[in-house]
Scaffold this motif. Structure first.
Motif, PDB file in Angstrom:
ATOM      1  N   ARG A 180       0.807  -1.220   0.000  1.00  0.00           N
ATOM      2  CA  ARG A 180       0.000   0.000   0.000  1.00  0.00           C
ATOM      3  C   ARG A 180       0.839   1.269   0.000  1.00  0.00           C
ATOM      4  O   ARG A 180       0.322   2.355  -0.281  1.00  0.00           O
ATOM      5  CB  ARG A 180      -0.896   0.024   1.234  1.00  0.00           C
ATOM      6  CG  ARG A 180      -1.963  -1.031   1.251  1.00  0.00           C
ATOM      7  CD  ARG A 180      -3.017  -0.628   2.255  1.00  0.00           C
ATOM      8  NE  ARG A 180      -4.015  -1.643   2.421  1.00  0.00           N
ATOM      9  CZ  ARG A 180      -5.223  -1.410   2.907  1.00  0.00           C
ATOM     10  NH1 ARG A 180      -5.551  -0.197   3.286  1.00  0.00           N
ATOM     11  NH2 ARG A 180      -6.092  -2.383   3.035  1.00  0.00           N
TER      12      ARG A 180
ATOM     13  N   TYR B 229       0.504   3.821  -2.776  1.00  0.00           N
ATOM     14  CA  TYR B 229      -0.806   4.364  -3.111  1.00  0.00           C
ATOM     15  C   TYR B 229      -1.134   5.532  -2.192  1.00  0.00           C
ATOM     16  O   TYR B 229      -0.931   5.451  -0.980  1.00  0.00           O
ATOM     17  CB  TYR B 229      -1.880   3.276  -2.971  1.00  0.00           C
ATOM     18  CG  TYR B 229      -1.770   2.187  -4.008  1.00  0.00           C
ATOM     19  CD1 TYR B 229      -2.571   2.189  -5.142  1.00  0.00           C
ATOM     20  CD2 TYR B 229      -0.853   1.148  -3.860  1.00  0.00           C
ATOM     21  CE1 TYR B 229      -2.467   1.188  -6.099  1.00  0.00           C
ATOM     22  CE2 TYR B 229      -0.734   0.141  -4.819  1.00  0.00           C
ATOM     23  CZ  TYR B 229      -1.546   0.176  -5.932  1.00  0.00           C
ATOM     24  OH  TYR B 229      -1.436  -0.810  -6.874  1.00  0.00           O
ATOM     25  N   PRO B 230      -1.634   6.644  -2.742  1.00  0.00           N
ATOM     26  CA  PRO B 230      -1.993   7.783  -1.892  1.00  0.00           C
ATOM     27  C   PRO B 230      -2.951   7.357  -0.776  1.00  0.00           C
ATOM     28  O   PRO B 230      -3.911   6.613  -1.048  1.00  0.00           O
ATOM     29  CB  PRO B 230      -2.671   8.748  -2.868  1.00  0.00           C
ATOM     30  CG  PRO B 230      -2.103   8.396  -4.209  1.00  0.00           C
ATOM     31  CD  PRO B 230      -1.898   6.907  -4.164  1.00  0.00           C
ATOM     32  N   PRO B 231      -2.714   7.794   0.458  1.00  0.00           N
ATOM     33  CA  PRO B 231      -3.576   7.373   1.583  1.00  0.00           C
ATOM     34  C   PRO B 231      -5.054   7.658   1.352  1.00  0.00           C
ATOM     35  O   PRO B 231      -5.915   6.868   1.750  1.00  0.00           O
ATOM     36  CB  PRO B 231      -3.021   8.184   2.763  1.00  0.00           C
ATOM     37  CG  PRO B 231      -1.605   8.461   2.394  1.00  0.00           C
ATOM     38  CD  PRO B 231      -1.593   8.632   0.898  1.00  0.00           C
ATOM     39  N   GLU B 232      -5.357   8.766   0.672  1.00  0.00           N
ATOM     40  CA  GLU B 232      -6.762   9.127   0.470  1.00  0.00           C
ATOM     41  C   GLU B 232      -7.473   8.208  -0.525  1.00  0.00           C
ATOM     42  O   GLU B 232      -8.703   8.225  -0.626  1.00  0.00           O
ATOM     43  CB  GLU B 232      -6.878  10.580   0.003  1.00  0.00           C
ATOM     44  CG  GLU B 232      -6.191  10.893  -1.314  1.00  0.00           C
ATOM     45  CD  GLU B 232      -4.737  11.331  -1.141  1.00  0.00           C
ATOM     46  OE1 GLU B 232      -4.229  12.011  -2.051  1.00  0.00           O
ATOM     47  OE2 GLU B 232      -4.122  10.974  -0.112  1.00  0.00           O
ATOM     48  N   ASP B 233      -6.713   7.399  -1.273  1.00  0.00           N
ATOM     49  CA  ASP B 233      -7.316   6.475  -2.240  1.00  0.00           C
ATOM     50  C   ASP B 233      -7.516   5.075  -1.678  1.00  0.00           C
ATOM     51  O   ASP B 233      -8.224   4.257  -2.279  1.00  0.00           O
ATOM     52  CB  ASP B 233      -6.421   6.359  -3.484  1.00  0.00           C
ATOM     53  CG  ASP B 233      -6.313   7.659  -4.257  1.00  0.00           C
ATOM     54  OD1 ASP B 233      -7.018   8.628  -3.900  1.00  0.00           O
ATOM     55  OD2 ASP B 233      -5.518   7.703  -5.213  1.00  0.00           O
ATOM     56  N   GLN B 234      -6.921   4.783  -0.548  1.00  0.00           N
ATOM     57  CA  GLN B 234      -6.840   3.392  -0.100  1.00  0.00           C
ATOM     58  C   GLN B 234      -8.174   2.816   0.364  1.00  0.00           C
ATOM     59  O   GLN B 234      -8.468   1.641   0.125  1.00  0.00           O
ATOM     60  CB  GLN B 234      -5.785   3.263   0.997  1.00  0.00           C
ATOM     61  CG  GLN B 234      -4.376   3.529   0.494  1.00  0.00           C
ATOM     62  CD  GLN B 234      -3.316   3.352   1.567  1.00  0.00           C
ATOM     63  OE1 GLN B 234      -3.553   2.724   2.600  1.00  0.00           O
ATOM     64  NE2 GLN B 234      -2.131   3.911   1.328  1.00  0.00           N
ATOM     65  N   ALA B 235      -9.005   3.609   1.009  1.00  0.00           N
ATOM     66  CA  ALA B 235     -10.285   3.077   1.508  1.00  0.00           C
ATOM     67  C   ALA B 235     -11.176   2.637   0.356  1.00  0.00           C
ATOM     68  O   ALA B 235     -11.785   1.550   0.397  1.00  0.00           O
ATOM     69  CB  ALA B 235     -10.989   4.126   2.366  1.00  0.00           C
ATOM     70  N   GLN B 236     -11.247   3.441  -0.700  1.00  0.00           N
ATOM     71  CA  GLN B 236     -12.064   3.071  -1.861  1.00  0.00           C
ATOM     72  C   GLN B 236     -11.474   1.866  -2.576  1.00  0.00           C
ATOM     73  O   GLN B 236     -12.203   0.986  -3.047  1.00  0.00           O
ATOM     74  CB  GLN B 236     -12.190   4.255  -2.815  1.00  0.00           C
ATOM     75  CG  GLN B 236     -12.992   3.980  -4.066  1.00  0.00           C
ATOM     76  CD  GLN B 236     -14.442   3.610  -3.775  1.00  0.00           C
ATOM     77  OE1 GLN B 236     -14.950   3.837  -2.676  1.00  0.00           O
ATOM     78  NE2 GLN B 236     -15.115   3.023  -4.751  1.00  0.00           N
ATOM     79  N   GLU B 237     -10.151   1.816  -2.660  1.00  0.00           N
ATOM     80  CA  GLU B 237      -9.504   0.657  -3.282  1.00  0.00           C
ATOM     81  C   GLU B 237      -9.855  -0.621  -2.532  1.00  0.00           C
ATOM     82  O   GLU B 237     -10.179  -1.653  -3.134  1.00  0.00           O
ATOM     83  CB  GLU B 237      -7.986   0.864  -3.301  1.00  0.00           C
ATOM     84  CG  GLU B 237      -7.215  -0.204  -4.040  1.00  0.00           C
ATOM     85  CD  GLU B 237      -7.241  -0.067  -5.545  1.00  0.00           C
ATOM     86  OE1 GLU B 237      -6.669  -0.938  -6.231  1.00  0.00           O
ATOM     87  OE2 GLU B 237      -7.837   0.898  -6.053  1.00  0.00           O
TER      88      GLU B 237
ATOM     89  N   ARG C 101      -4.066   5.557  -9.000  1.00  0.00           N
ATOM     90  CA  ARG C 101      -2.926   6.455  -8.812  1.00  0.00           C
ATOM     91  C   ARG C 101      -1.845   5.698  -8.048  1.00  0.00           C
ATOM     92  O   ARG C 101      -2.115   5.103  -7.001  1.00  0.00           O
ATOM     93  CB  ARG C 101      -3.338   7.712  -8.049  1.00  0.00           C
ATOM     94  CG  ARG C 101      -4.397   8.532  -8.773  1.00  0.00           C
ATOM     95  CD  ARG C 101      -4.473   9.944  -8.235  1.00  0.00           C
ATOM     96  NE  ARG C 101      -4.792   9.973  -6.814  1.00  0.00           N
ATOM     97  CZ  ARG C 101      -4.593  11.029  -6.016  1.00  0.00           C
ATOM     98  NH1 ARG C 101      -4.045  12.133  -6.521  1.00  0.00           N
ATOM     99  NH2 ARG C 101      -4.950  10.971  -4.745  1.00  0.00           N
TER     100      ARG C 101
END
Length: 277
Positions: free
Chosen positions: A162, A165-173, A225
């Motif tokens: 992880r 990957y940008p932290p703000e994208d991880q929950a949706q991923e 991203r």
């Protein structure tokens, strides 16, 4: 192991392939037809010395993992793969249970996609083959064994995966990955899929929470991203092309329009090619 016929089969299949079929740009005239031994060995993930001894009938019995690597490197069909396993003294993989054979057509397509990362995966997240640019961007995901073969498993259990990957994208991923896995579980309903889910439920509280929501959706495309150590932030439109039975996926990572990702990928491709030589 029938080492004599095995060595002959390997040599014949190697000589039948052309560098162009594997996307190899040959700068010098070749004295013999087909691929060089070191080219097959590199694509199979074994040493040139060991492959040479296999062709000379002097090597010990290859393992199933080596045979799988040779299957892909030599672009073997399913029938040819089964023949290779039997010559090497192994039982051929069960075609109904195993889904790790990548067709020569898909492998050839990967070799011709020079300007975008692409890889073949199972619907359980096991990366079976990558083109050179995908390896340069994401690293070699084909080297893992056991549960870690699955990118899905590593996403929920490995902080290292992880990190890019940008932290703000991880929950949706995480959410779309879990929903896609539920679709695969329902479709397959086999021991491998259930084992992966059970292991994730036991090891990842995040996965267990998402799994309880019962979201289900086949993952066909999304914006990804990814921060590369040398090229910086890459923005890619991921498109998943599914086989008819949906057990394998051709994942294409197209540079997002309106970004400089295409230029960064082109530079990365040049740098990776120069390092190989």
């Amino acid at each position: 192991m029938d080492s004599g016929p095995l060595s002959h089969f390997l040599r014949v299949r190697r000589e039948a392939l052309t560098p162009e079929e594997l996307g190899i740009k040959s700068t010098t005239r070749r004295r013999t037809p087909g691929l060089r031994r070191e080219e097959v060995a590199t694509r199979a993930g074994i040493s040139t010395d060991y492959y040479t001894r296999l062709e000379q009938a002097r090597a010990p019995q290859p393992t199933p993992s080596v045979l799988r690597g040779l299957t892909r490197a030599l672009r073997l069909t399913l029938d040819e793969r089964d023949h290779l396993f039997r010559l090497a003294g192994h039982t051929a993989p069960d075609r109904l249970l195993a889904d790790d054979h990548v067709s020569p057509v898909l492998l050839g397509l990967l070799d011709r996609l020079h300007d975008m990362p692409a890889q073949v995966m199972t619907d359980l997240g096991e990366v079976l083959a990558q083109n050179a640019l995908a390896t340069a961007v994401f690293g070699d995901h084909t080297r893992f064994a056991g549960p870690e073969r699955s990118v899905i498993y590593r996403w929920f259990t490995s902080p290292e995966l992880r990190a890019a990957y940008p932290p703000e994208d991880q929950a949706q991923e995480s959410r779309v990955i879990a929903a896609d896995l539920r679709a695969a579980l329902v479709r397959r309903n086999d021991a491998r899929a259930h084992a992966l889910v059970d292991r994730l439920l036991a090891e990842s509280p995040e996965f267990a929470e998402l799994w309880a929501d019962h979201d289900v959706a086949v993952l066909r495309g999304r914006r990804k991203r990814f921060r590369h150590a040398e090229m910086g932030l890459l923005e890619l439109d991921c498109q998943a092309l599914l086989e008819e039975n949906r057990s394998q996926i051709l994942a294409l990572f197209v540079p997002a329009a309106g970004t400089d990702t295409a230029d960064r990928l082109a530079l990365l491709g040049v740098l990776s090619a120069s390092q190989e030589h």
